[in-house]
Scaffold this motif. Structure first.
Motif, PDB file in Angstrom:
ATOM      1  N   SER A  33     111.986  78.291  62.886  1.00 20.49           N
ATOM      2  CA  SER A  33     112.788  79.200  63.707  1.00 20.49           C
ATOM      3  C   SER A  33     113.060  78.599  65.078  1.00 20.49           C
ATOM      4  N   ALA A  34     112.049  77.970  65.685  1.00 21.96           N
ATOM      5  CA  ALA A  34     112.263  77.304  66.975  1.00 21.96           C
ATOM      6  C   ALA A  34     113.252  76.151  66.840  1.00 21.96           C
ATOM      7  N   SER A  35     113.192  75.436  65.724  1.00 26.86           N
ATOM      8  CA  SER A  35     114.158  74.362  65.487  1.00 26.86           C
ATOM      9  C   SER A  35     115.578  74.896  65.378  1.00 26.86           C
ATOM     10  N   CYS A  36     115.743  76.038  64.728  1.00 26.48           N
ATOM     11  CA  CYS A  36     117.075  76.651  64.636  1.00 26.48           C
ATOM     12  C   CYS A  36     117.577  77.104  66.010  1.00 26.48           C
ATOM     13  N   VAL A  37     116.685  77.626  66.843  1.00 25.77           N
ATOM     14  CA  VAL A  37     117.089  78.026  68.198  1.00 25.77           C
ATOM     15  C   VAL A  37     117.534  76.813  68.999  1.00 25.77           C
ATOM     16  N   TRP A  38     116.799  75.717  68.890  1.00 25.57           N
ATOM     17  CA  TRP A  38     117.200  74.499  69.601  1.00 25.57           C
ATOM     18  C   TRP A  38     118.513  73.942  69.061  1.00 25.57           C
ATOM     19  N   MET A  39     118.741  74.122  67.778  1.00 21.86           N
ATOM     20  CA  MET A  39     120.002  73.669  67.207  1.00 21.86           C
ATOM     21  C   MET A  39     121.166  74.487  67.767  1.00 21.86           C
ATOM     22  N   GLU A  70     119.987  68.839  69.226  1.00 26.52           N
ATOM     23  CA  GLU A  70     119.756  68.424  67.850  1.00 26.52           C
ATOM     24  C   GLU A  70     118.555  67.496  67.734  1.00 26.52           C
ATOM     25  N   PHE A  71     118.360  66.616  68.710  1.00 25.08           N
ATOM     26  CA  PHE A  71     117.253  65.671  68.630  1.00 25.08           C
ATOM     27  C   PHE A  71     115.904  66.390  68.644  1.00 25.08           C
ATOM     28  N   LEU A  72     115.745  67.364  69.533  1.00 27.03           N
ATOM     29  CA  LEU A  72     114.495  68.114  69.584  1.00 27.03           C
ATOM     30  C   LEU A  72     114.288  68.928  68.307  1.00 27.03           C
ATOM     31  N   ALA A  73     115.366  69.480  67.771  1.00 24.22           N
ATOM     32  CA  ALA A  73     115.240  70.277  66.545  1.00 24.22           C
ATOM     33  C   ALA A  73     114.794  69.420  65.365  1.00 24.22           C
ATOM     34  N   ILE A  74     115.424  68.264  65.197  1.00 27.04           N
ATOM     35  CA  ILE A  74     115.051  67.385  64.085  1.00 27.04           C
ATOM     36  C   ILE A  74     113.653  66.813  64.294  1.00 27.04           C
ATOM     37  N   SER A  75     113.306  66.503  65.554  1.00 26.41           N
ATOM     38  CA  SER A  75     111.959  65.988  65.827  1.00 26.41           C
ATOM     39  C   SER A  75     110.894  67.035  65.507  1.00 26.41           C
ATOM     40  N   LEU A  76     111.178  68.289  65.821  1.00 27.53           N
ATOM     41  CA  LEU A  76     110.224  69.354  65.517  1.00 27.53           C
ATOM     42  C   LEU A  76     110.006  69.492  64.020  1.00 27.53           C
ATOM     43  N   VAL A  77     111.078  69.390  63.248  1.00 26.04           N
ATOM     44  CA  VAL A  77     110.956  69.529  61.798  1.00 26.04           C
ATOM     45  C   VAL A  77     110.241  68.325  61.193  1.00 26.04           C
ATOM     46  N   LEU A  78     110.630  67.119  61.609  1.00 30.44           N
ATOM     47  CA  LEU A  78     110.064  65.917  61.008  1.00 30.44           C
ATOM     48  C   LEU A  78     108.611  65.694  61.411  1.00 30.44           C
ATOM     49  N   VAL A  79     108.311  65.888  62.705  1.00 30.21           N
ATOM     50  CA  VAL A  79     106.972  65.554  63.196  1.00 30.21           C
ATOM     51  C   VAL A  79     105.985  66.668  62.881  1.00 30.21           C
ATOM     52  N   TYR A  80     106.314  67.898  63.290  1.00 32.38           N
ATOM     53  CA  TYR A  80     105.341  68.984  63.157  1.00 32.38           C
ATOM     54  C   TYR A  80     105.325  69.565  61.750  1.00 32.38           C
ATOM     55  N   VAL A  81     106.494  69.927  61.241  1.00 31.16           N
ATOM     56  CA  VAL A  81     106.529  70.542  59.904  1.00 31.16           C
ATOM     57  C   VAL A  81     106.272  69.497  58.820  1.00 31.16           C
ATOM     58  N   GLY A  82     106.876  68.322  58.967  1.00 32.61           N
ATOM     59  CA  GLY A  82     106.763  67.320  57.923  1.00 32.61           C
ATOM     60  C   GLY A  82     105.466  66.554  57.897  1.00 32.61           C
ATOM     61  N   LYS A 104     129.845  63.294  77.355  1.00 29.44           N
ATOM     62  CA  LYS A 104     130.415  63.074  76.034  1.00 29.44           C
ATOM     63  C   LYS A 104     129.462  62.337  75.097  1.00 29.44           C
ATOM     64  N   VAL A 105     128.361  61.840  75.611  1.00 29.89           N
ATOM     65  CA  VAL A 105     127.393  61.097  74.795  1.00 29.89           C
ATOM     66  C   VAL A 105     126.508  62.086  74.050  1.00 29.89           C
ATOM     67  N   PRO A 106     126.173  61.836  72.780  1.00 31.20           N
ATOM     68  CA  PRO A 106     125.231  62.732  72.076  1.00 31.20           C
ATOM     69  C   PRO A 106     123.896  62.814  72.793  1.00 31.20           C
ATOM     70  N   ASN A 107     123.232  63.968  72.652  1.00 31.94           N
ATOM     71  CA  ASN A 107     122.003  64.181  73.421  1.00 31.94           C
ATOM     72  C   ASN A 107     120.882  63.228  73.012  1.00 31.94           C
ATOM     73  N   ALA A 108     120.862  62.798  71.748  1.00 30.34           N
ATOM     74  CA  ALA A 108     119.841  61.836  71.336  1.00 30.34           C
ATOM     75  C   ALA A 108     120.030  60.498  72.050  1.00 30.34           C
ATOM     76  N   LYS A 109     121.268  60.061  72.150  1.00 30.20           N
ATOM     77  CA  LYS A 109     121.552  58.807  72.851  1.00 30.20           C
ATOM     78  C   LYS A 109     121.298  58.949  74.344  1.00 30.20           C
ATOM     79  N   ALA A 110     121.683  60.084  74.922  1.00 33.16           N
ATOM     80  CA  ALA A 110     121.436  60.305  76.347  1.00 33.16           C
ATOM     81  C   ALA A 110     119.939  60.356  76.654  1.00 33.16           C
ATOM     82  N   LEU A 111     119.169  60.984  75.760  1.00 32.45           N
ATOM     83  CA  LEU A 111     117.720  61.030  75.951  1.00 32.45           C
ATOM     84  C   LEU A 111     117.106  59.640  75.837  1.00 32.45           C
ATOM     85  N   GLY A 112     117.586  58.841  74.897  1.00 35.79           N
ATOM     86  CA  GLY A 112     117.092  57.473  74.775  1.00 35.79           C
ATOM     87  C   GLY A 112     117.419  56.625  75.991  1.00 35.79           C
TER      88      GLY A 112
END
Length: 216
Positions: free
Chosen positions: A41-47, A52-64, A128-136
Protein backbone atom coordinates in the motif's frame (compact mmCIF):
# COMPACT_ATOMS: atom_id res chain seq x y z
CA UNK A 1 -13.55 13.66 -5.83
CA UNK A 2 -11.24 12.79 -8.72
CA UNK A 3 -9.62 9.44 -9.41
CA UNK A 4 -6.27 10.44 -7.90
CA UNK A 5 -7.81 11.41 -4.57
CA UNK A 6 -9.95 8.27 -4.51
CA UNK A 7 -6.94 6.00 -5.08
CA UNK A 8 -4.86 7.91 -2.54
CA UNK A 9 -7.45 7.62 0.24
CA UNK A 10 -8.08 3.96 -0.62
CA UNK A 11 -4.43 2.97 -0.39
CA UNK A 12 -3.96 5.15 2.71
CA UNK A 13 -6.90 3.44 4.44
CA UNK A 14 -5.52 -0.01 3.55
CA UNK A 15 -2.11 1.08 4.84
CA UNK A 16 -3.53 2.23 8.19
CA UNK A 17 -5.60 -0.95 8.55
CA UNK A 18 -2.62 -3.18 7.72
CA UNK A 19 -0.37 -1.30 10.15
CA UNK A 20 -3.00 -1.66 12.90
CA UNK A 21 -3.28 -5.40 12.24
CA UNK A 22 0.51 -5.80 12.42
CA UNK A 23 0.53 -4.81 16.10
CA UNK A 24 -2.80 -6.42 17.05
CA UNK A 25 -2.66 -9.77 15.24
CA UNK A 26 -2.39 -12.80 17.52
CA UNK A 27 -0.42 -14.88 15.03
CA UNK A 28 3.07 -13.71 14.01
CA UNK A 29 2.52 -15.12 10.52
CA UNK A 30 -0.64 -13.01 10.16
CA UNK A 31 1.26 -9.95 11.40
CA UNK A 32 4.02 -10.54 8.82
CA UNK A 33 1.48 -10.92 6.01
CA UNK A 34 -0.26 -7.69 7.04
CA UNK A 35 3.13 -5.97 7.05
CA UNK A 36 3.60 -7.11 3.45
CA UNK A 37 0.20 -5.59 2.64
CA UNK A 38 1.28 -2.35 4.35
CA UNK A 39 4.44 -2.23 2.23
CA UNK A 40 2.44 -2.76 -0.95
CA UNK A 41 0.00 0.00 0.00
CA UNK A 42 2.85 2.41 0.78
CA UNK A 43 4.42 1.52 -2.56
CA UNK A 44 1.17 2.36 -4.34
CA UNK A 45 1.00 5.72 -2.52
CA UNK A 46 4.55 6.53 -3.61
CA UNK A 47 3.66 5.52 -7.14
CA UNK A 48 0.79 8.02 -7.09
CA UNK A 49 3.26 10.69 -5.92
CA UNK A 50 5.45 9.89 -8.95
CA UNK A 51 8.22 8.38 -6.82
CA UNK A 52 8.63 5.27 -8.92
CA UNK A 53 12.15 4.48 -7.72
CA UNK A 54 11.15 4.44 -4.05
CA UNK A 55 8.05 2.37 -4.82
CA UNK A 56 9.96 -0.29 -6.74
CA UNK A 57 12.75 -0.30 -4.14
CA UNK A 58 10.20 -0.88 -1.38
CA UNK A 59 8.69 -3.83 -3.22
CA UNK A 60 11.98 -5.42 -4.27
CA UNK A 61 13.97 -4.89 -1.07
CA UNK A 62 11.42 -5.17 1.73
CA UNK A 63 8.66 -7.32 0.25
CA UNK A 64 10.87 -9.42 -2.00
CA UNK A 65 13.73 -10.06 0.41
CA UNK A 66 13.34 -8.87 3.99
CA UNK A 67 9.73 -9.85 4.57
CA UNK A 68 10.14 -13.24 2.89
CA UNK A 69 13.07 -13.90 5.25
CA UNK A 70 11.02 -12.73 8.25
CA UNK A 71 8.11 -14.94 7.24
CA UNK A 72 10.26 -18.06 6.84
CA UNK A 73 12.05 -17.41 10.15
CA UNK A 74 8.76 -16.89 12.00
CA UNK A 75 7.28 -20.05 10.52
CA UNK A 76 10.37 -22.15 11.34
CA UNK A 77 10.86 -20.88 14.91
CA UNK A 78 7.32 -21.78 16.04
CA UNK A 79 7.20 -18.91 18.53
CA UNK A 80 5.18 -19.42 21.71
CA UNK A 81 2.86 -16.40 21.86
CA UNK A 82 1.77 -17.00 25.45
CA UNK A 83 5.31 -16.66 26.80
CA UNK A 84 5.86 -13.47 24.81
CA UNK A 85 2.69 -11.83 26.16
CA UNK A 86 3.69 -12.37 29.76
CA UNK A 87 4.50 -9.09 31.46
CA UNK A 88 2.96 -6.94 28.71
CA UNK A 89 1.09 -4.55 31.00
CA UNK A 90 4.05 -4.44 33.35
CA UNK A 91 6.29 -2.88 30.68
CA UNK A 92 3.51 -0.96 28.91
CA UNK A 93 4.09 2.42 30.69
CA UNK A 94 7.78 2.45 29.75
CA UNK A 95 7.07 1.37 26.18
CA UNK A 96 4.27 3.94 25.84
CA UNK A 97 6.56 6.73 27.11
CA UNK A 98 9.31 5.80 24.66
CA UNK A 99 6.77 5.63 21.82
CA UNK A 100 5.42 9.07 22.72
CA UNK A 101 8.94 10.55 22.70
CA UNK A 102 9.64 8.99 19.30
CA UNK A 103 6.33 10.34 17.93
CA UNK A 104 7.12 13.88 19.17
CA UNK A 105 10.60 13.75 17.64
CA UNK A 106 9.26 12.53 14.30
CA UNK A 107 6.55 15.21 14.29
CA UNK A 108 9.14 17.89 15.03
CA UNK A 109 11.44 16.71 12.23
CA UNK A 110 8.64 16.27 9.70
CA UNK A 111 7.01 19.65 10.36
CA UNK A 112 10.35 21.41 9.91
CA UNK A 113 11.21 19.32 6.87
CA UNK A 114 8.01 20.23 5.03
CA UNK A 115 8.83 23.94 4.99
CA UNK A 116 7.74 24.47 1.40
CA UNK A 117 8.54 28.21 1.05
CA UNK A 118 12.24 27.47 1.62
CA UNK A 119 12.31 24.59 -0.86
CA UNK A 120 14.04 25.36 -4.14
CA UNK A 121 12.36 24.16 -7.33
CA UNK A 122 14.20 21.93 -9.75
CA UNK A 123 15.77 23.57 -12.80
CA UNK A 124 13.83 23.07 -16.05
CA UNK A 125 16.44 20.66 -17.45
CA UNK A 126 16.45 18.53 -14.28
CA UNK A 127 12.64 18.47 -13.98
CA UNK A 128 12.41 16.49 -17.23
CA UNK A 129 14.80 13.79 -15.97
CA UNK A 130 13.22 10.65 -14.42
CA UNK A 131 13.38 10.62 -10.64
CA UNK A 132 15.56 7.49 -10.55
CA UNK A 133 18.17 9.17 -12.73
CA UNK A 134 17.91 12.43 -10.78
CA UNK A 135 18.36 10.54 -7.50
CA UNK A 136 21.40 8.73 -8.89
CA UNK A 137 22.94 12.01 -10.03
CA UNK A 138 22.43 13.55 -6.58
CA UNK A 139 23.80 10.51 -4.73
CA UNK A 140 26.93 10.03 -6.82
CA UNK A 141 27.83 13.71 -7.25
CA UNK A 142 26.85 15.85 -4.23
CA UNK A 143 26.56 12.95 -1.73
CA UNK A 144 29.27 10.60 -3.02
CA UNK A 145 31.31 10.66 0.21
CA UNK A 146 28.34 9.77 2.51
CA UNK A 147 27.36 6.97 0.11
CA UNK A 148 30.88 5.54 0.26
CA UNK A 149 30.86 5.73 4.07
CA UNK A 150 27.52 3.88 4.17
CA UNK A 151 28.91 1.24 1.79
CA UNK A 152 31.97 0.70 4.01
CA UNK A 153 29.75 0.40 7.11
CA UNK A 154 27.58 -2.21 5.39
CA UNK A 155 30.70 -4.10 4.27
CA UNK A 156 32.02 -4.14 7.84
CA UNK A 157 28.62 -5.36 9.07
CA UNK A 158 28.64 -8.21 6.53
CA UNK A 159 32.17 -9.25 7.51
CA UNK A 160 31.26 -9.10 11.21
CA UNK A 161 28.15 -11.25 10.64
CA UNK A 162 30.21 -13.86 8.77
CA UNK A 163 32.91 -13.81 11.47
CA UNK A 164 30.33 -14.28 14.23
CA UNK A 165 28.74 -17.16 12.33
CA UNK A 166 32.03 -18.97 11.69
CA UNK A 167 33.58 -18.47 15.14
CA UNK A 168 34.71 -21.55 17.00
CA UNK A 169 32.01 -22.87 19.29
CA UNK A 170 31.40 -26.22 20.89
CA UNK A 171 28.01 -26.63 19.24
CA UNK A 172 29.03 -25.62 15.72
CA UNK A 173 31.21 -27.10 12.98
CA UNK A 174 34.19 -24.92 12.08
CA UNK A 175 36.19 -25.16 8.87
CA UNK A 176 39.54 -23.52 8.26
CA UNK A 177 39.75 -22.08 4.72
CA UNK A 178 43.57 -22.16 4.79
CA UNK A 179 43.56 -25.90 5.55
CA UNK A 180 41.03 -26.53 2.81
CA UNK A 181 43.25 -24.73 0.28
CA UNK A 182 46.35 -26.73 1.27
CA UNK A 183 44.59 -30.10 1.13
CA UNK A 184 46.08 -32.79 -1.12
CA UNK A 185 44.65 -35.83 -2.79
CA UNK A 186 46.60 -38.19 -0.57
CA UNK A 187 45.08 -36.64 2.54
CA UNK A 188 41.53 -37.34 1.43
CA UNK A 189 41.80 -40.48 -0.74
CA UNK A 190 43.41 -43.83 0.12
CA UNK A 191 43.51 -46.82 -2.22
CA UNK A 192 43.17 -50.14 -0.39
CA UNK A 193 43.85 -53.53 -2.04
CA UNK A 194 41.56 -56.34 -0.97
CA UNK A 195 41.96 -60.05 -1.67
CA UNK A 196 39.24 -61.50 -3.86
CA UNK A 197 36.57 -63.48 -2.07
CA UNK A 198 34.98 -66.39 -3.93
CA UNK A 199 31.83 -67.82 -2.48
CA UNK A 200 31.12 -71.58 -2.81
CA UNK A 201 28.17 -72.46 -5.02
CA UNK A 202 25.00 -73.31 -3.17
CA UNK A 203 23.65 -76.84 -3.81
CA UNK A 204 20.19 -76.92 -5.37
CA UNK A 205 17.33 -77.84 -3.06
CA UNK A 206 16.20 -81.46 -3.09
CA UNK A 207 13.17 -82.21 -5.16
CA UNK A 208 9.98 -82.42 -3.18
CA UNK A 209 8.40 -85.84 -2.72
CA UNK A 210 5.46 -86.67 -4.99
CA UNK A 211 2.19 -85.50 -3.62
CA UNK A 212 0.39 -88.77 -4.62
CA UNK A 213 2.19 -90.77 -1.93
CA UNK A 214 4.22 -92.93 -4.40
CA UNK A 215 7.78 -94.09 -3.70
CA UNK A 216 10.69 -91.97 -4.90
Amino acid sequence: MDTFSLLFYTFAAVLVFAGFRVITAKSPVSAALHLVLAFFSASCVWMLLQAEFLAISLVLVYVGAVMVLFLFVVMMLDINIDSIRQGFWKHFPLAGGIGAVIAVEMAFVLTRGFDLPSAKPFPPDVAKVPNAKALGIELFTHYLFPVQIAAVILLVAIIAAIALTLRKRKDSHFQSPSEQVRVKKGDRLRVVKLAPTIEAPVAPAAEAAPQNGGQA
